[in-house]
Design a protein around this motif. Sequence first.
Motif, mmCIF file in Angstrom:
data_model
loop_
_atom_site.group_PDB
_atom_site.id
_atom_site.type_symbol
_atom_site.label_atom_id
_atom_site.label_comp_id
_atom_site.label_asym_id
_atom_site.label_seq_id
_atom_site.Cartn_x
_atom_site.Cartn_y
_atom_site.Cartn_z
ATOM 1 N N ASN A 195 -38.651 -40.056 -1.360
ATOM 2 C CA ASN A 195 -38.317 -41.521 -1.305
ATOM 3 C C ASN A 195 -38.791 -42.648 -1.699
ATOM 4 O OD1 ASN A 195 -35.809 -42.795 -0.445
ATOM 5 N ND2 ASN A 195 -36.556 -43.109 2.027
ATOM 6 N N VAL A 196 -40.050 -42.886 -1.659
ATOM 7 C CA VAL A 196 -41.122 -43.825 -1.236
ATOM 8 C C VAL A 196 -41.081 -44.249 -3.470
ATOM 9 C CG1 VAL A 196 -43.984 -44.731 -2.279
ATOM 10 C CG2 VAL A 196 -42.998 -43.831 0.046
ATOM 11 N N PHE A 208 -39.550 -51.491 3.608
ATOM 12 C CA PHE A 208 -39.338 -49.864 3.099
ATOM 13 C C PHE A 208 -40.150 -48.969 4.378
ATOM 14 C CE2 PHE A 208 -39.585 -46.709 0.801
ATOM 15 C CZ PHE A 208 -38.477 -45.612 0.718
ATOM 16 N N ARG A 246 -38.830 -42.838 -5.247
ATOM 17 C CA ARG A 246 -37.024 -43.678 -5.142
ATOM 18 C C ARG A 246 -37.102 -44.636 -5.062
ATOM 19 N NH1 ARG A 246 -33.237 -45.458 -3.961
ATOM 20 N NH2 ARG A 246 -33.671 -45.160 -1.313
ATOM 21 N N PHE A 247 -38.354 -45.377 -4.141
ATOM 22 C CA PHE A 247 -38.466 -46.851 -4.033
ATOM 23 C C PHE A 247 -38.556 -48.050 -4.895
ATOM 24 C CE2 PHE A 247 -40.493 -50.024 -2.268
ATOM 25 C CZ PHE A 247 -39.616 -51.246 -1.364
ATOM 26 N N PHE A 248 -39.814 -47.413 -5.186
ATOM 27 C CA PHE A 248 -40.406 -47.742 -6.837
ATOM 28 C C PHE A 248 -39.401 -48.069 -7.576
ATOM 29 C CE2 PHE A 248 -43.982 -47.568 -3.567
ATOM 30 C CZ PHE A 248 -44.778 -48.472 -3.572
ATOM 31 N N PHE A 287 -36.922 -50.193 -7.371
ATOM 32 C CA PHE A 287 -36.895 -51.468 -7.616
ATOM 33 C C PHE A 287 -37.643 -51.519 -9.347
ATOM 34 C CE2 PHE A 287 -40.271 -55.292 -8.045
ATOM 35 C CZ PHE A 287 -40.115 -55.952 -7.155
#
Lengths: 646, 167
Positions: A490-491, B91, A493-495, A498
């Motif tokens: 998920n991290v 986040f 995917r987050f980046f 972005f």
Amino acid sequence: MSGPLERLAAARREAVFRLFERKFKARVRITIGSATCENAAGAEKVYARFKALIDERGAGDVALGRVGCTGKCDMEPVVTVIERNTRPFKYGALNPERAEQVFREHVLEGRPVEALLLPGPQPEGDMEDLISRCGDAAERVRGAADLERAFRDVFGDVHFFGKQLRLTLRNCGVIDPESLDEYLAVRGYEAAATVLERMTPQEVIETVKLAGLRGRGGGGFPTGVKWGFAAGEAADEKFIVCNADEGDPGAFMDRSTIEGDPHTVIEGLMIAGYAMGATQGFMYIRAEYPLAIARLERALEDARRAGFLGERIFGTDRRFDIEMRLGAGAFVCGEETALIHSIEGRRGMPRPRPPYPSASGLWGRPTVINNVETLANVPVIILDGAEWFGSIGTAKSKGTKVFALAGDVQNTGLVEVPMGTTLRDVVYDVGGGIKDGKAFKAVQTGGPAGGCLPASMLDTPVDYDTLAAAGSIMGSGGMIVMDEDTCMVNVARFFLEFTQNESCGKCTPCREGTKRMLEILTRITEGAGEEGDVEKLLRLADTIRKTSLCGLGQAAPNPVISTITHFRSEYDEHIREKRCAAGACAALTRYRIDPEACVGCGACRRVCPVNCITGGPKQVHVIDASRCIRCGQCFDACRFDAVLRG
Amino acid sequence: MTDDIHALPQDIVEYIDRCLAGPHGESYLIPVLQQVQNRFGYLPRPLMDEVAHRMRIPTAKVTGVATFYHFFSFTPRGKHRVTVCMGTACFVRGAGKILDRLKDLLGVAEGETTADGLFTLESARCLGTCALAPVVVVDDALHGNVTTGDLEKILKPYGFKGKGETG
């Protein structure tokens, strides 16, 4: 005619005199940390209460003032009470009521309120003494057997400040950022006056080269070399730009530096301009930072009025001025050619280099772009010497690095450590370890261009080359600590989300490649991952890294590569078992209540934001899965481990 | 807002004239657009045309620049702006769930305004107040350490009546 140093000495004498009248004469001084985040935590209300109390009591012998970021973000607002000839006392997490208690008991009756003090040993020595030492880093370090002792004096809280060395942040949280007088009192503008009077531009460049200063924005390019390139160009006009468009999510170093000590950045820019031969400087700063912009504007005006900026600076025949330009929210503008286009009023898209900006930048003229922190180091190097500066840090990374420490860590804050300090020291010693007794999972540096490092790499020293070799980067200084509840897929995917969003679209690998990578990552986190997805990601990553036009694209795959390298099992678990052990991927997470363990206390029912948990007192509770939004609050609220996640 | 969206306010016109009088006048396009946006809350189409005309920059270029930067918006915003910080620290501390819950409560997607014009839901890249993560900002008021359960309470003073009742 008097030279720059003599002029400065006169200005400083006057400043100190004014300060004495206004502040130092007071029996008690109260300073309140007032950066953006301190204000959000209620610093202004605390200030107003102190102000009202002082007015109400007619306490003319009490002086009240603001300082910049105190660095201790989790204990905001931080208030320091300074009595003449005694040690300063630092209070944390004050609100108006507690402020009143401090005022009554400490300020009026002289009894410090022990219960509200910041934890850890308190500073020693009186504040005049401490402040006078703040402007002289060399003296401060030489005078103490070790850093820990030196910093306890100034900053009080040994656990948090013990392993730190504050050079660029030397005045942050110590002086009033809106007062030129206070800056002058801590040797402000002495470095600028010194170079103007005693050094040739070439000597300044050589000094910065000798100090080994490297760009703090992330790239790590030797600053002196960059200046040298531009200085060697023949042109009718040259420009120096300070990049304060701090775009990395989770990074607030530059904002805090400007909010806490704007004159240092201006002075650094001035010296850089002198070295490379620029007569005009630009400050490119994020529009989202209103307080930093206001303080910078004020500082620029004060510096102009004092004759440090404008025509004939410091009485010499040189001109140097600084213009502020506000960023409009484009991450790619951190790339220097994109930033140049943005100042020129165009779409902030990068172009191929060479020519490098040092040869052809703003309006085709030689231009140097330096980061805020890089520039804040320059006065220190001039004042304390290149050799001393070079003695701090590691063989190839000199000086210190400021980090914005945040995430699942006990002490969040703005920290500055010597290069070569290990990640473990930063996370556990300075940061106080993981919040809520949970387990450490990863530490992320370098923002969207960086990587996640696991527990096994905690002993990695913080320097440009070691971090890069470990699969992350130094970056601009965001450091996010992640605990066991963070899902690494998920991290990633987050980046990617972005960078994909911020990709300017000029080159295909970045525009299309990040999109495809994001699609794959999204599919994995939603339980639709397929065998072979990880290999596809790695293949795309390799292509994007090798073929993108600028740093944004070239570094975009880093978070994915590093999480695959260090946390491959999490990818496999998502793809093969459709499971997210951390409970972060909502589509893969289900909550239910174990009837055996539930005691019917109702804690989960009360916190549920959508009221999908039913059950009376002392009855087994039930979650209605069809209405559950999987926020996990019941899981955190249950003290009997009866809420199951899976 | 009662400002006329068909004519640039006088002070902005004067600002443009000042910019054009100096060197590299066209480089002030972004600051000019920022002023318009700050005044009106978004960039009304007629005003973008007027900026192009006065600065002698092709409309296509003005539009190109305006659409490139996140700062600019082309539709009027609601009475209150609800911004969820989506920086890394937020986040990691659960901002994604906060945003999802707000979408659900307000019944709008990110960047949209509720039908009654009361709230616009937005996300921010990073507000730099990472110590307070996760962070939700309503207009200028910053709320730190927010949980999904706090959201209705946070919105209430601004006229939020309950899920599905705002629009």
